[in-house]
Design an enzyme around this catalytic site. Structure first.
Site, PDB file in Angstrom:
ATOM      1  N   ASP A 262     -28.512  24.717 -10.382  1.00  0.00           N
ATOM      2  CA  ASP A 262     -27.894  24.161  -8.968  1.00  0.00           C
ATOM      3  C   ASP A 262     -27.280  25.277  -8.011  1.00  0.00           C
ATOM      4  O   ASP A 262     -27.057  26.667  -8.906  1.00  0.00           O
ATOM      5  CB  ASP A 262     -27.343  22.756  -8.369  1.00  0.00           C
ATOM      6  CG  ASP A 262     -27.078  22.358  -7.515  1.00  0.00           C
ATOM      7  OD1 ASP A 262     -27.862  22.933  -6.177  1.00  0.00           O
ATOM      8  OD2 ASP A 262     -27.221  21.858  -6.858  1.00  0.00           O
TER       9      ASP A 262
HETATM   10  C1  BGC Z   1     -27.805  21.587  -3.559  1.00  0.00           C
HETATM   11  C2  BGC Z   1     -28.747  21.824  -3.891  1.00  0.00           C
HETATM   12  C3  BGC Z   1     -29.854  22.594  -2.912  1.00  0.00           C
HETATM   13  C4  BGC Z   1     -28.958  24.351  -3.338  1.00  0.00           C
HETATM   14  C5  BGC Z   1     -29.511  24.969  -2.493  1.00  0.00           C
HETATM   15  C6  BGC Z   1     -26.929  23.103  -3.412  1.00  0.00           C
HETATM   16  O1  BGC Z   1     -25.701  22.728  -3.120  1.00  0.00           O
HETATM   17  O2  BGC Z   1     -27.308  20.849  -4.607  1.00  0.00           O
HETATM   18  O3  BGC Z   1     -29.571  20.457  -3.904  1.00  0.00           O
HETATM   19  O4  BGC Z   1     -30.818  22.552  -3.403  1.00  0.00           O
HETATM   20  O5  BGC Z   1     -27.649  23.438  -2.865  1.00  0.00           O
HETATM   21  O6  BGC Z   1     -29.393  25.281  -1.177  1.00  0.00           O
END
Ligand code: BGC
Length: 752
Positions: A262
């Protein structure tokens, strides 16, 4: 001049050096890997410098290019309710809006995998036509507690339903030749301290609840990517867990795609890479340094680098960018808007319809209350937000549907919302647009409506519509007060409007435009009808109007329980929004630094149905404008599980679809089990009055198994199994049974 000569020399040198080098092709991945230096391998595993994708402002990451070997940079963008990026770009007047489809919770309420796949196919087409290679969705964490701030992105409290819906979604996206990403693997069930929290979960609850949905999605959807969540699981960051990323995911489930982090950077880059996390996202120079350092010191082996790079290269050769696809930047947003409306209408859950309040009569005079009628919430906040060109609201959709709206009220809310938006925009100027593209600060709070006109409004209208809206999203969990529970203003509005309208014999309809479960028990009796469209996307207000007119007969069913009190969920004893008052410092941080999943497998209806705890609306519940009868079912044991069929007949006066939920009660003895567990489901086509359809189901023995921690094995007990065909977990319409003669077991690795 000197500069130009220098550039020509550098360019020529690059051409000479890359001459004779192999260039990446789908059939020479091994040759490319052998040709890569350790440094190149490492750089492939740490995401792209943002500068490679400047034009995708808002959110983007991807893989770095290695021109020498013909490896292009590839790009990923968020979801999951639609493609998420900033709609404006420098040096062009063209805009880049995307379709805001209904959120995951609503689409799953359709219980219709075919429709889910169709919607995801349209979404995937936007991914493809906007030049994106990897889509960061579906989000599929389990609704462990109603207050998780991101539940709107996720499907259900039930792993089977969640896994099936995710698999359909993945198939739809990937049918376009782009990659879908299942996220956030795993046990990322709260937003409070989401990057550091340690989810402490028993092996059984993990296997049966928090991993099961991913297992189904991986095996049946074959996603090209999986995002490892931020949190720790039983003491170790998921992103750095060999057990989760390699032993379970690849060795047990046969996952073949790429694993990414993530977004954010943890210190243990090298540990993550060794554990099987292929790609650091979005990737930064420090992470690259750590990898290069490890290469030098030999703490990461060439084999490990090659293994991860192989996954990344297989992904790259599958991308439209590698294949030279000339994207149009011009998807058919009009067709997708129509589909979004259809999906919203078909998935709405009707919670109450006393005395046939709905559908409303054509051209009815309506008094519409609630700021959400004007400021309708299409999707939630954060990376899951989608910037649509236009979000329809209830004023617009009800007018278009031929209803006559009280103009004073409509004008009041319109002016109120316009003023709020204008003030915010002026204060924040361009920054505000960027901020707004994540959904932050958009929602307008409920004004204290002047209710002195109420008697007149009630006298002049046929019915009242009250829209209750809620917003939530990434980074924060919801609160009990003023969010799960109604605010004082919501309460006053519902009470005063219903008193006044009921006194005049008029009906009151409540529309729940929410992202997560709210308290309903205390006010249900004040409403004649309640519709639950969740956050239904840019066209959702039209979907609601379609149900109100009867153009669409609602066929959605709840994918989670609506409890009487949030504290009725056993997980609430260990959820951040419920601090243990008066406890020590450590006690107060209990669900921040770590969270004990002390409730084990007793999540959602598994708890409520088994222990007979009264609920406001049970899992699987949803009404229709017609009625259905279920035949006596046929249930047969097979050499591997059972098959079943049941015939559903529309016994009412209008056409409609019915969702049939198949619950299994396992024989007693052995492991303690929930009284019922969802093991299959199906949805009829639209049945005309009097029409019937037989739905057939086939459930393998493995799907009946529970996890025996002591044996580290899935176990399907021998004995008599009851099979229930329900219109909800509490509304069983028909039952049958079958026998498993001999216990079946599937041993797995004793990890975590
Ligand atoms: C979120 C993800 C997301 C990523 C990119 C993270 O903070 O938890 O779901 O895909 O950011 O934006």
């Amino acid at each position: 001049m000197i500069k130009r000569v220098f550039l020509v020399i550098v360019f020529s040198l690059a051409v000479v050096l890359s001459f004779g080098q192999p260039k990446l092709r789908p059939d020479n991945i091994e040759e490319i890997i052998k040709a890569m230096t350790d440094e190149e391998l490492a750089s492939l595993l740490v995401g792209a410098k943002e500068s490679e994708f400047e034009f995708f402002e808002g959110t983007a990451a991807g893989v770095r290019s290695i021109p020498r070997l013909g490896i292009p940079a590839t790009i990923s963008c968020d979801g999951p309710a639609g493609l998420h990026f900033y709609p404006f770009r420098e040096n062009t007047d063209k805009t880049f809006y995307c379709t805001a489809f209904p959120v995951g919770t609503l689409t799953a309420s359709s219980w219709d995998t075919e429709m889910m796949e169709k919607m995801a196919a349209a979404l995937g087409n936007e991914v493809h036509e906007y030049g994106v290679d990897m889509f960061l969705g579906p989000g599929m964490n389990i609704h462990r507690n109603p207050l998780c701030g991101r539940n709107f992105e996720y499907f259900s409290e039930d792993p089977f339903l969640s896994g099936k819906m995710a698999a359909a979604y993945v198939r739809g996206i990937q049918g376009n030749g782009v990659t879908a990403t299942v996220k956030h693997y795993a046990a990322n069930n709260q937003e409070t301290n989401r990057t550091e929290n340690d989810a402490r979960v028993s092996k059984r609850a993990l296997r049966e609840i928090y991993l099961k949905n991913f297992e189904i999605a991986v095996k049946e959807g074959r996603p090209g990517a999986l995002m490892a969540s931020y949190n720790k699981l039983n003491g170790e960051y998921v992103q750095q867990s060999y057990d989760l990323l390699t032993t379970i995911l690849r060795d047990e489930w046969g996952y073949e795609g790429v694993v990414l982090t993530d977004h954010g950077a943890k210190e243990g880059t090298v540990k993550a890479a060794k554990a099987g996390c292929d790609l650091m996202q979005p990737g930064n120079e420090e992470e690259l340094e750590r990898m290069l350092d490890a290469v030098k010191k030999g703490t990461i082996t060439r084999d490990e680098l090659e293994r991860n790079a192989r996954h990344v290269l297989h992904y790259i050769v599958s991308t439209p960018r590698f294949q030279g696809y000339k994207f149009s930047n011009d998807p058919d947003l009009k067709a997708h808007a129509e589909l979004a409306r259809k999906v919203a209408g078909e998935s709405i859950v009707m919670l109450k319809n006393e005395g046939g309040t709905l559908p409303l009569k054509a051209g009815a005079k309506l008094a519409v209350y609630g700021v959400g009628s004007e400021d309708f919430v299409a999707v939630g906040i954060g990376s899951g937000h989608v910037v649509a060109k236009h979000v329809a609201n209830m004023r617009e959709s009800l007018t278009a549907a031929g209803f006559e709206l009280n103009q004073d009220l409509a004008g009041y809310y319109k002016a109120y919302v316009e003023l709020d938006h204008a003030t915010k925009r002026v204060a924040g100027a361009m920054d505000w647009l960027m901020y707004e593209s994540w959904g932050y600060g958009k929602k307008v709070s409920e004004p204290d409506v002047p209710l002195n006109q109420l008697p007149q409004q009630a006298a002049e209208s046929d019915a009242a519509i009250i829209v209750i809206s809620r917003d939530a999203g990434e980074g924060n969990d919801r609160t009990m007060v003023d969010d799960f529970e109604l605010t004082a203003r919501d309460r006053k509005l519902i009470r005063r409007v219903s008193d006044e309208f009921h006194a005049k014999g008029k009906k009151v309809v409540v529309i729940l435009n929410i992202g997560g479960v709210i308290e309903t028990a205390s006010w249900i009796n004040l409403a004649d009808a309640i519709l639950l469209p969740w956050q239904p996307g840019q066209e959702g207000a039209y979907g609601v109007a379609d149900v109100l007119t009867g153009k669409v007969n609602p066929s959605g069913k709840l994918t989670m329980t609506f409890p009487i009190d949030a504290l009725d969920h056993p997980s609430s004893a260990n959820f951040p929004a419920f601090p243990q008052r008066g406890e020590s410092e450590e006690g107060l941080r209990k669900n921040v630094d770590y969270t004990e999943y002390a409730e084990g497998i007793w999540v959602g209806y598994r708890h409520f149905a088994t222990r007979g705890v009264k609920v406001s609306y049970p899992f699987g519940y949803g009404l229709s404008y017609t009625t259905f009868q279920y035949s006596k079912p046929v249930v047969k044991a097979t050499s591997d599980g059972f098959t079943a069929s049941v015939t559903v007949t529309n016994t009412g006066a209008v056409a409609g679809k019915e969702v049939v939920e198949v619950y299994v009660s396992a024989p007693s003895g052995g492991l303690e089990k929930p009284s019922r567990e969802l093991k299959a489901f199906g949805k009829t086509k639209s049945l005309a009055p009097g029409e019937s359809q037989t739905l057939s189901f086939s459930v393998p023995a493995y799907d009946l198994a529970s996890f025996n921690e002591a044996a580290s094995a899935w176990e399907t007990a021998a004995g008599n199994y009851q099979v229930h065909f329900g219109a909800s977990v509490e509304d069983i319409r028909a039952s049958g049974s079958f026998t498993v003669k001999k216990v079946r077991t599937w041993e797995v690795n004793n990890v975590l």
